[in-house]
Motif scaffolding. Structure first.
Motif, PDB file in Angstrom:
ATOM      1  N   ASN A  54       0.820  -1.212   0.000  1.00 51.37           N
ATOM      2  CA  ASN A  54       0.000   0.000   0.000  1.00 51.37           C
ATOM      3  C   ASN A  54       0.854   1.263   0.000  1.00 51.37           C
ATOM      4  O   ASN A  54       0.491   2.263  -0.612  1.00 51.37           O
ATOM      5  CB  ASN A  54      -0.978  -0.013   1.175  1.00 51.37           C
ATOM      6  N   ARG A  80      -4.666   5.725  -1.445  1.00 46.26           N
ATOM      7  CA  ARG A  80      -5.391   4.919  -0.458  1.00 46.26           C
ATOM      8  C   ARG A  80      -5.391   5.580   0.917  1.00 46.26           C
ATOM      9  O   ARG A  80      -6.296   5.353   1.701  1.00 46.26           O
ATOM     10  CB  ARG A  80      -4.774   3.531  -0.367  1.00 46.26           C
ATOM     11  N   TRP A 102     -13.373   1.327  -0.608  1.00 46.09           N
ATOM     12  CA  TRP A 102     -12.050   1.932  -0.418  1.00 46.09           C
ATOM     13  C   TRP A 102     -11.184   1.062   0.479  1.00 46.09           C
ATOM     14  O   TRP A 102      -9.999   0.891   0.255  1.00 46.09           O
ATOM     15  CB  TRP A 102     -12.222   3.329   0.184  1.00 46.09           C
ATOM     16  N   TYR A 111      -9.098   2.080  -8.080  1.00 47.89           N
ATOM     17  CA  TYR A 111      -9.366   3.445  -7.637  1.00 47.89           C
ATOM     18  C   TYR A 111     -10.702   3.866  -8.239  1.00 47.89           C
ATOM     19  O   TYR A 111     -11.235   3.212  -9.132  1.00 47.89           O
ATOM     20  CB  TYR A 111      -8.238   4.404  -8.044  1.00 47.89           C
TER      21      TYR A 111
END
Length: 127
Positions: A54, A80, A102, A111
């Motif tokens: 991430n 994120r 999300w 996204y």
């Protein structure tokens, strides 16, 4: 650059350099982070602590999608670790096609390309 974010920006840039994620140099990334923080209310402390996948998603995405002249982001990119609000309201969006959110993205990541459509499903719709 806000003083309260400076140390965190430095630490993020150092980690990005260690992971070979820099497109340019640390200072460029720090300036990009400042723009991303203003645009997305980036949660920089959480980004710094993020797992490698991430962390890389947001760092690479910020560098790939920023327009440094206009100080905006292209291609509907949203990190994120941006604040989880839309139009000033806390809410969890879900994709109208696959149901991803999300906090529970599609495998490999996605996204938002519309208020309720993720990038994976948008590509599938185009095929």
């Amino acid at each position: 650059m806000k003083v309260e974010n400076l140390e965190t920006f430095v630490a993020i840039a150092e980690r990005a350099e260690e992971k070979a994620l820099l497109h340019f140099d640390r200072l460029s990334l720090m300036m990009d982070l400042e723009i991303a923080t203003a645009e997305f209310d980036l949660r920089v402390e959480e980004l710094l602590k993020a797992d490698d996948f991430n962390f890389a998603h947001d760092i690479i995405g910020i560098q790939n999608h920023i327009d440094r002249e206009s100080k905006t982001f292209r291609d509907f990119f949203r990190p994120r670790y941006s604040a989880p609000h839309m139009n000033g309201k806390e809410e969890e969006r879900a994709c109208r096609s696959c149901g991803c959110t999300w906090n529970n993205a599609c495998p490999g990541g996605c996204y938002w390309v519309d208020d309720n459509l993720c990038s994976c499903c948008a590509v599938a719709d185009w095929d």
